[in-house]
Design an enzyme around this catalytic site. Sequence first.
Site, PDB file in Angstrom:
ATOM      1  N   ASP A 285      -6.744  12.802   2.807  1.00 37.21           N
ATOM      2  CA  ASP A 285      -6.420  11.459   2.326  1.00 37.21           C
ATOM      3  C   ASP A 285      -7.461  11.019   1.304  1.00 37.21           C
ATOM      4  O   ASP A 285      -8.641  10.899   1.623  1.00 37.21           O
ATOM      5  CB  ASP A 285      -6.415  10.498   3.518  1.00 37.21           C
ATOM      6  CG  ASP A 285      -6.130   9.065   3.113  1.00 37.21           C
ATOM      7  OD1 ASP A 285      -5.995   8.228   4.024  1.00 37.21           O
ATOM      8  OD2 ASP A 285      -6.061   8.780   1.899  1.00 37.21           O
TER       9      ASP A 285
ATOM     10  N   SER B  78      -1.878   6.279  -5.163  1.00 38.96           N
ATOM     11  CA  SER B  78      -1.785   6.010  -6.613  1.00 38.96           C
ATOM     12  C   SER B  78      -1.042   7.117  -7.356  1.00 38.96           C
ATOM     13  O   SER B  78      -0.282   6.836  -8.282  1.00 38.96           O
ATOM     14  CB  SER B  78      -3.185   5.815  -7.205  1.00 38.96           C
ATOM     15  OG  SER B  78      -4.051   6.823  -6.732  1.00 38.96           O
TER      16      SER B  78
ATOM     17  N   ASP C  53      -2.363   1.898   5.749  1.00 35.80           N
ATOM     18  CA  ASP C  53      -3.837   1.825   5.733  1.00 35.80           C
ATOM     19  C   ASP C  53      -4.259   0.474   6.286  1.00 35.80           C
ATOM     20  O   ASP C  53      -4.198  -0.539   5.593  1.00 35.80           O
ATOM     21  CB  ASP C  53      -4.350   2.007   4.308  1.00 35.80           C
ATOM     22  CG  ASP C  53      -4.321   3.456   3.873  1.00 35.80           C
ATOM     23  OD1 ASP C  53      -3.879   3.737   2.755  1.00 35.80           O
ATOM     24  OD2 ASP C  53      -4.728   4.314   4.676  1.00 35.80           O
TER      25      ASP C  53
ATOM     26  N   PHE D  38     -10.339   1.882  -0.541  1.00 37.39           N
ATOM     27  CA  PHE D  38      -9.467   1.543  -1.672  1.00 37.39           C
ATOM     28  C   PHE D  38      -8.706   2.777  -2.156  1.00 37.39           C
ATOM     29  O   PHE D  38      -9.162   3.906  -1.989  1.00 37.39           O
ATOM     30  CB  PHE D  38     -10.304   0.982  -2.836  1.00 37.39           C
ATOM     31  CG  PHE D  38     -10.955  -0.325  -2.510  1.00 37.39           C
ATOM     32  CD1 PHE D  38     -12.241  -0.354  -1.986  1.00 37.39           C
ATOM     33  CD2 PHE D  38     -10.257  -1.524  -2.667  1.00 37.39           C
ATOM     34  CE1 PHE D  38     -12.836  -1.561  -1.636  1.00 37.39           C
ATOM     35  CE2 PHE D  38     -10.849  -2.736  -2.329  1.00 37.39           C
ATOM     36  CZ  PHE D  38     -12.145  -2.753  -1.805  1.00 37.39           C
ATOM     37  N   GLY D  39      -7.559   2.538  -2.755  1.00 35.35           N
ATOM     38  CA  GLY D  39      -6.825   3.618  -3.399  1.00 35.35           C
ATOM     39  C   GLY D  39      -7.376   3.852  -4.795  1.00 35.35           C
ATOM     40  O   GLY D  39      -8.241   3.123  -5.276  1.00 35.35           O
ATOM     41  N   GLY D  40      -6.878   4.890  -5.437  1.00 35.83           N
ATOM     42  CA  GLY D  40      -7.245   5.152  -6.824  1.00 35.83           C
ATOM     43  C   GLY D  40      -8.621   5.754  -7.041  1.00 35.83           C
ATOM     44  O   GLY D  40      -9.119   5.790  -8.165  1.00 35.83           O
TER      45      GLY D  40
END
Length: 240
Positions: free
Chosen positions: A191, A214, A51, A159-161
Site C-alpha cells: 500500500d 492516486s 483508509d 496521505f495518498g499520492g
Amino acid sequence: MSVPEHATVTNIRPPASPVQIVPSVLPADYSKLGEEVSALEAAGVDKIQWDVMDGVFVPNLTFGPDVIKACRPHADVPFEAHLMVVNPDAMMLQYLDAGCEMLIVHAETTTHLHKTLSTIRDAGGKTGVALNPHTPLSVVQHVLDLVDMVLVMTVNPGFGGQAYIATMEPKIREAAHMIAESGLNIDLEVDGGISPDTISGAAAAGARVFIAGSALYKYQGGLTAAVTELRRLAEAALAA
Ligand code: DX5
C-alpha cells in the site's frame, strides 16, 4: 511443506494466491461516495479499502463506521478497513458491523496484538496486520496463525499520492518467504505509491494484493483501464 502445529487445516496456503487490485477510497469524490464505490466495483476491482485515519496516528482524519455503512449497499465486493488509528481496539468491531469483511490493524498501535487479532476473529472478521516502513516482520512472527493478510506499507501512512519506497522490496520478499514457510493461507498486500511504474517490482518481490489510490484516479483511460493495466502488469511480473 511442513505445517506448523498451530496452523489449522483450513489455513493451508493454496499454490499461488491470485493478483488483487484494491482501490483506496481516499482520492474519491466524498460528495458522492456511494456512486464512487459503485463505479469502483464496475471498474473490476477485487475489494475496496477504506483508509481510516484518526488525525493522531497519522496527520489526517477520514472515515467513521457510519460512512462505510452508508456505502455498503452500493457495491457487493468486500470492504476492508485499514485502521490507521492509535487505539484500534476501541472502535474496530463497529467497522465489522458497518460491513467490512477484514480489519487491518497497525502493529505499531497494538500493545496486545494477539488479543486484538483474536477479538476480530472471534467476531467473525478477517484480520490484517500493517507494518510501517521501519517495522520489522518479526512483530507478526508469533501470531501468524491469527493473520489472514500482512500489509507491507510502501509509504509512510497518512496521505495518498506519495512516492513508492522501493527499499521496501527486500521486506516484501522476506514477508513472502515467511508466509510460504508458515504453510498458512495468508495474503500479502502492499500500500502506497502503487502505479504502472512500481507494481511490477512489488509483484516480483512477492506481493499479490495491491492498494492503489492516486494511480487509479489519475489514469488517463479511466478507472476500468487503470484496473486492467495494473492487473496486467502484476500478472506479467509473476509470469516473468
Ligand atoms: C497511506 C494511504 C495511501 C493510500 C494509497 O496512508 O493508505 O497509501 O491508501 O494512496 P496512493 O495509491 O495514492 O499512494
